[in-house]
Structures are given as C-alpha cells and as structure tokens.
Design a protein around this motif. Structure first.
Motif, short mmCIF file in Angstrom:
data_model
loop_
_atom_site.label_atom_id
_atom_site.label_comp_id
_atom_site.label_asym_id
_atom_site.label_seq_id
_atom_site.Cartn_x
_atom_site.Cartn_y
_atom_site.Cartn_z
N PRO A 1 7.57 5.46 -0.58
CA PRO A 1 8.01 5.09 0.95
C PRO A 1 6.53 4.64 1.87
CG PRO A 1 9.35 7.00 0.25
CD PRO A 1 8.14 6.73 -0.63
N LYS A 2 5.57 5.33 1.59
CA LYS A 2 4.46 5.14 2.43
C LYS A 2 3.20 4.49 1.58
CE LYS A 2 1.10 8.11 4.87
NZ LYS A 2 0.61 9.11 5.61
N HIS A 3 3.30 4.39 0.27
CA HIS A 3 2.17 3.48 -0.35
C HIS A 3 2.76 2.45 -1.00
CE1 HIS A 3 0.13 7.80 -0.50
NE2 HIS A 3 0.19 7.33 0.66
N GLY A 4 2.61 1.20 -0.49
CA GLY A 4 3.39 0.20 -1.25
C GLY A 4 2.81 -0.07 -2.77
N TRP A 5 1.57 -0.02 -2.92
CA TRP A 5 1.22 -0.42 -4.26
C TRP A 5 1.73 0.58 -5.30
CZ3 TRP A 5 -1.71 2.85 -7.63
CH2 TRP A 5 -2.18 4.06 -7.14
N GLU A 6 2.21 1.55 -5.17
CA GLU A 6 2.88 2.73 -5.94
C GLU A 6 4.19 2.43 -6.38
OE1 GLU A 6 0.51 6.63 -4.75
OE2 GLU A 6 2.43 6.51 -4.13
N ARG A 7 4.93 1.07 -5.88
CA ARG A 7 6.17 0.74 -6.36
C ARG A 7 6.12 0.19 -7.62
NH1 ARG A 7 8.07 -2.25 -0.91
NH2 ARG A 7 5.89 -2.91 -0.88
N PHE A 8 7.39 0.33 -8.28
CA PHE A 8 7.39 -0.19 -9.72
C PHE A 8 7.34 -1.75 -9.83
CE2 PHE A 8 9.54 0.04 -13.85
CZ PHE A 8 8.53 0.92 -14.61
N GLY A 9 7.40 -2.45 -10.85
CA GLY A 9 7.62 -3.83 -11.05
C GLY A 9 6.38 -4.74 -10.76
N ASP B 1 1.51 -11.82 8.79
CA ASP B 1 2.71 -11.48 9.27
C ASP B 1 2.96 -9.99 8.52
OD1 ASP B 1 5.08 -11.06 10.54
OD2 ASP B 1 6.16 -12.66 9.38
N ARG B 2 2.81 -8.95 9.23
CA ARG B 2 3.00 -7.96 8.60
C ARG B 2 4.61 -7.43 8.94
NH1 ARG B 2 -0.72 -2.23 8.79
NH2 ARG B 2 0.19 -1.29 6.92
N TYR B 3 5.31 -7.16 8.04
CA TYR B 3 6.76 -7.04 7.98
C TYR B 3 7.19 -5.70 8.69
CZ TYR B 3 7.56 -11.02 4.76
OH TYR B 3 7.41 -12.10 4.13
N ALA B 4 8.58 -5.51 9.18
CA ALA B 4 9.04 -4.26 9.47
C ALA B 4 8.77 -3.07 8.58
CB ALA B 4 10.49 -4.25 9.85
N ASP B 5 8.98 -3.62 7.19
CA ASP B 5 8.44 -2.44 6.20
C ASP B 5 6.86 -2.62 6.30
OD1 ASP B 5 7.72 -1.35 3.83
OD2 ASP B 5 9.52 -2.04 2.79
N ARG B 6 6.07 -1.71 6.73
CA ARG B 6 4.77 -1.96 6.72
C ARG B 6 3.99 -1.84 5.60
NH1 ARG B 6 3.57 -3.63 11.48
NH2 ARG B 6 1.69 -2.47 11.79
N ARG B 7 4.75 -1.79 4.56
CA ARG B 7 3.84 -2.00 3.17
C ARG B 7 3.76 -3.36 2.69
NH1 ARG B 7 8.20 1.62 -0.03
NH2 ARG B 7 9.49 0.16 1.21
N ASP B 8 4.53 -4.30 3.36
CA ASP B 8 4.54 -5.60 3.00
C ASP B 8 4.00 -6.42 4.14
OD1 ASP B 8 6.20 -4.59 1.02
OD2 ASP B 8 8.16 -5.56 1.58
N ILE B 9 3.04 -7.52 3.65
CA ILE B 9 2.55 -8.53 4.53
C ILE B 9 2.74 -9.82 3.78
CG2 ILE B 9 0.16 -7.98 3.76
CD1 ILE B 9 -0.78 -8.55 6.65
N ALA B 10 2.93 -10.82 4.65
CA ALA B 10 2.80 -12.25 4.20
C ALA B 10 1.53 -12.85 4.96
CB ALA B 10 3.91 -13.03 4.85
N ILE B 11 0.96 -13.57 3.94
CA ILE B 11 -0.43 -14.24 4.23
C ILE B 11 -0.42 -15.60 4.09
CG2 ILE B 11 -2.81 -14.12 3.89
CD1 ILE B 11 -2.22 -11.15 2.62
N GLY B 12 -1.02 -16.49 4.95
CA GLY B 12 -1.06 -17.78 4.57
C GLY B 12 -2.52 -18.32 5.26
N TRP B 13 -2.52 -19.59 4.96
CA TRP B 13 -3.96 -20.23 5.29
C TRP B 13 -3.66 -21.64 5.49
CZ3 TRP B 13 -3.54 -17.02 1.57
CH2 TRP B 13 -3.60 -17.40 0.16
N GLU B 14 -4.56 -22.44 6.10
CA GLU B 14 -4.51 -23.98 5.79
C GLU B 14 -4.92 -24.46 4.50
OE1 GLU B 14 -7.18 -26.68 8.26
OE2 GLU B 14 -5.04 -26.75 9.53
N PRO B 15 -4.44 -25.19 3.65
CA PRO B 15 -4.88 -25.62 2.52
C PRO B 15 -6.36 -26.29 2.57
CG PRO B 15 -2.71 -26.39 2.65
CD PRO B 15 -3.19 -25.80 4.31
#
Length: 586
Positions: free
Chosen positions: A205-213, A509-523
């Motif tokens: 629940p705290k460390h996003g990288w420990e999630r399965f899959g 854009d860091r989500y409400a679930d703080r383990r997740d973030i969307a990253i984008g940039w200009e091509p």
C-alpha cells in the motif's frame, strides 16, 4: 654520432618495425580480435539448460539469483540450478567450474555465498530448504566439504559473517512471510544460536514497486519478497531484497538499512535500488553486491526472458555505489547498451556512448519458419524471435541500417526453440560470421566465429576499430540447438547525423493513489526513444526507465510519502540529448 646515440637509434628503429608489424597484423585480423573494454547485458556466459521442467519436456537455458563474491583476488558466481558455478579474474570473462564432491545433485537454488577473511568460502542453497553449509579454501578445484549440521526451512538463504566473527543466516521467499534472520554459532558447526527474528516484509500500500504483475498492474495477487543479500558499508548494514516477481519487467531489488545485522531496519528513501523495467532486457532483481576491481561496487541480478516458461532468465550486472549521504544506488541508465568493463580504470561501468543502430530497421532472411519473422530481430522486444527453416550454413539474415554508420559492437541473442536439451553439455559452440557493407555488394568480415569453440548464447563482440557500414549480415555456420532461432541482433555504434534536441514541456500528474504518476513530454523530432530519470533529489536521479516510440509513461512504482524529481532525455542512433528541466512533484 656517438655510440649511445647509435644504440638509441637502433632501439627506436626496432620499436618502429615492431609497431608497423603489429599494425599489419591487426589489419589482417577480424575486426573483433582485440581485447574487449566493454560489456553488454545480458551477460554472455554459457548458461545451463534447466532440468526443473524436464518432466514436462520444456527445454530452456536460464541463469538467476546470482551470488557473486570475491575470494583471494578472483570472483566466484553461484547461480540457481546451474550444476556448478563460474570464476573470473575481472568480472568480464567467466569460466565454468564443474564441482567435484559434496555439491548439489540438482544444482544449488537461490544460493548464498560468503568470503570469510579470504580464508574460507562458504556456500548454501539446497533446493530442499534443509541444508548444510558447504565450505572450501580452494573453490577453483570444485571440491567442497559440508558442515555436520543441517539448517531447516530455508529458502533463498543469505549467509553473512561480520567483522567480529559473528555469523547470521537470513532468508525469505514468500508472498506471505517476511525476510527473517537468526544468529549462527560459527564455532559450533553453524548451528542456530538464539531466536528467529522477523526483519521486514513488503508494504505494497505504500511502496508501489512492490506490487505484483507486469508494470505493477496486478491488483489481485500480492508480491513476493525474496532473495535477501546483506552488504556492509561504512559501518551500516544494507539488506537488499527482491520483489515483486521474477517473471516481470519490474523485478527489482530494494534495500533496508540498519546499524546491526539483526536490525531494526529502516526503508531507504531511494527505492528500488536496482530497477530496469524498460528497454530490451528487463528486470534487475534477486541479486548480490560485490566490491570489484578498483574499489567499484557491482550489483548482479536476474533479468526476465520468460518465453518458454516464466522462470527463463538471464543475468546482468550494473555499477553500484553509496553516495555521500549513505544512499545505496545502481546505475541502470542505458542498462542493456555497451558499458565500460569493470577493469577499465576511471570509467568502469559507465555508458560507452554507443547507440543502437538497428532498432526498427528492415531485415531480410534466407528462410523463415511459421510466424517467427525476421522483423523480430530489430524490434527490441525480448519475447519475439526469428526462426529459420534449418540450422546450417545456408541460413543468413541482413539488416539495412538505411544510412551508413560507424559500427562499434554487435550483440546476438539466441533463443531456445524446442531445443530438447537438459543439464550441462560439454563442447557447445556458436559458429558464425558477421559481415558489413556500405553498398550491399562488397562485404568485409567484422566478426569471425568460424572456428569458435565457445558457447555464447548472448554473444557480444566489440570491434577493435569502428567499421563504416550500412548493411550488416549474419551468416550461420552452426549453433548447438536443433533449431536456429535468434531473439535480437543488435548493432551498436554511432550514426553520422545529429543527436536529438532537448525534450520540452515535461508534464507530471501524480494520482490520488500516490504510488502512480503519469509522465508526458513534447515529442522530439528524430528521437528513437527516451529515458525517464527520477529520484529523491535533483542530484540523486538514480532511477531510469527507457521508452521506445512514445512520449508518455504511466509509472506505478513510487513511495506514497516521498517527494520526487523527474527529467527526460531523448536519444537516437547519433547520440543523447541534453536533459529536460528537472521538475519536482510532491
């Protein structure tokens, strides 16, 4: 001219003639016949064919869970179910050691290894989970002795003997139970001393990288915590552990830190420390850390191949270290591109600067069997491969780089397709020739393996000098498997154009679930791909995620209560851009 001057002149003439002779000799040798100063992940060793799934007639090579230690000026690498181990003097060239007495008949499993004061080398890793600690003072001989005691219920053990002579065993391989530890009595047959202690477990629940899959997207199953490895540095104890699953691109090693081997342990702010989710070969978990030549730390780990079965894996090594604040880190940026070898002074482990020339380039082949097309050779996807109709000297593939470029190195990653091979085999070898041409008519041999007697399933060859070429042709002679199958034929060097421009307009854009973030940039025009770099401070951007062919990334590996800093760099076959502005996200 006096006598001393004549002697000096004659001596200089001898050196001149010798130099000319060497230059003539070099021009007559194939382009790869000088010593290599670089390496490229996955490591090119003679991986063992697994017997683990032999009852189902599933044949595949694998190497995983490397335990690497230095002993009396040499390095020894113990690998899961390999029916032996490897030794090296430089961490680059490895020789297999076939053990004699007292070794594991099915191969060691998730092994432990520890060098005690250059006097005794200890190993543990019985697949049953009940094991005696083996020891030797001559590991090159292959002969071992066993302590007359058995420790029970151990999986993925890690034996550690501190500077004061106190011994400890740590272990863990579960999606339920934590990493545990106990003290052993080194002077009483390494029997248990005191109580077993639970050290730490996953905190998904705290460390996003420990999630399965794959990409941490499995929200049903819990991740696995496994493969502890303890490193002592500057009086601190760094307990590394693997998560969330060996078959995924996000398999990684994290670290907790303590002032005592038995804890209490504190989660390091920068985590995971060894992480390679993007690029051609993915995964960097369940590993070990060793002090190599010149005082440089190296982290060895498992990479996921997972074509024939989930447990089909390869090995990697990355430069590692500890910064001025005691933060442990690994450098996985361009982690499957050529890097300077461990024995290169002042540059060991650095990215060599050679770019991938072959990505997405057109490929033609002598033959193709079934759906396994030659386009797989340049797609930078691990699980695709080209399959020829036969394994003989008539088979070839040719890559059109589309523009002339300076070719500096080539990597061939063979694949096991219905190989029907199990265990260790003597005298396996890969024999082939690689040619280069500017016009597709006149060819020059770049790599000559006609008479090779080496087993090189992930062959990497550095050319002695850059060779200008537009076309690269692989000509098969013989491979040890029933079928000729290649996952990727990778050509490295430098194009003649310009590196891409600096990426702009980084979006976070860091989500409400703080383990997740969307990253984008200009091509960026002309970019082949991008590296997303991040860390816990602007000067600690230790993590990297390589992205091909797109300008966004959904990352699910953050720690909920940690601030982060991000930037992006673009790259193509001509070089790497300046990094974008570093942006802070709370």
């Amino acid at each position: 001219m006096n006598e001393p001057d004549k002697k000096t002149e004659m001596k200089n003439m001898k050196y001149l003639l010798l130099t000319v002779a060497c230059l003539i000799a070099w021009t007559t040798l194939p382009a790869q016949d000088m010593r290599q100063d670089t390496y490229c992940n996955p490591l090119n060793i003679d991986y063992t064919y697994m017997i683990y799934n032999s009852d189902r007639d599933i044949s595949y090579r694998s190497g995983a869970d490397p335990a690497v230690v230095e002993f009396r000026g040499e390095y020894y690498m113990f690998v899961t179910r390999s029916h032996g181990y490897w030794r090296s003097s430089d961490l680059l060239n490895w020789e297999f050691v076939r053990p004699g007495k007292n070794w594991y008949p099915q191969g060691c499993n998730a092994p432990a290894a520890h060098n005690y004061k250059d006097s005794v080398l200890y190993v543990a890793g019985d697949p049953s989970g009940s094991m005696s600690i083996l020891y030797t003072d001559n590991p090159a001989s292959g002969d071992w002795e066993a302590t007359p005691a058995i420790l029970h219920n151990l999986q993925d053990p890690d034996l550690f003997i501190d500077d004061d002579g106190k011994a400890y065993m740590f272990w863990g391989s579960s999606n339920v139970y934590p990493i545990r530890g106990m003290e052993l009595d080194k002077n009483h047959r390494f029997t248990k001393k005191g109580e077993t202690k639970e050290l730490f477990n996953l905190d998904m629940p705290k460390h996003g990288w420990e999630r399965f899959g794959e990409n941490h997207t499995d929200t049903v199953l819990g991740g696995y915590i496994e493969g502890p490895w303890l490193t002592k540095h500057n009086g601190k104890y760094y307990m590394q552990y693997g998560a969330p699953g060996t078959e995924f691109n996000v398999y990684a090693d994290g670290v907790y830190v303590a002032d005592h081997p038995m804890g209490p342990y504190t989660y390091q702010k920068h985590n995971p420390v060894s992480y390679k989710p993007g690029g051609y070969m993915n995964g960097a978990g369940h590993g070990s850390t060793v002090l190599g030549p010149g005082g440089q730390y190296w982290h060895f780990a498992s990479m996921s191949l997972s074509i024939n079965v989930n447990w089909e894996r390869r090995l990697c090594m990355f430069p590692a270290g500890f910064d001025k604040d005691g933060i442990m880190y690994c450098d996985t940026r361009f982690g499957d591109y050529p890097r300077y070898a461990p024995a290169v002074p002042g540059k060991a482990g650095e990215f060599r600067g050679w770019m991938l020339l072959s990505y997405g380039k057109p490929v033609t082949a002598s033959t193709t069997k079934g759906e396994f097309q030659p386009s797989a050779l340049t797609d930078e996807l691990t699980k695709t491969f080209w399959l020829a109709e036969a394994n003989d000297e008539r088979q070839w593939v040719m890559i059109d780089l589309e523009k002339p470029a300076d070719v500096c190195a080539i990597q061939i990653n063979y694949h096991d397709y219905q190989s029907d091979m199990y265990g260790r085999y003597e005298d396996l070898r890969h024999r082939y020739i690689i040619e280069g041409s500017l016009d597709g008519q006149d060819w020059k041999v770049l790599v000559d393996r006609k008479e090779s007697y080496k087993d090189t399933p992930n062959d990497y060859v550095e050319l002695s000098l850059p060779e200008p070429a537009r076309y690269i042709r692989y000509k098969n002679i013989d491979v040890p498997t029933p079928n000729l199958a290649i996952s990727e034929l990778r050509v490295f060097g430098l194009g003649t154009g310009k590196a891409p421009q600096q990426p702009k307009k980084l979006f976070l854009d860091r989500y409400a679930d703080r383990r997740d973030i969307a990253i984008g940039w200009e091509p960026v025009k002309g970019a082949q791909g991008y590296n997303v770099l991040w860390g816990i401070a602007p000067d600690k951007l230790y993590s990297s995620w390589m992205v091909y062919g797109k300008n966004d990334l959904l990352m699910k590996s953050l720690t909920t209560d940690q601030d982060y800093y991000f930037c992006v760099e673009a790259f193509n076959e001509n070089g790497v851009s300046l990094r974008s502005e570093v942006k802070h996200v709370k």
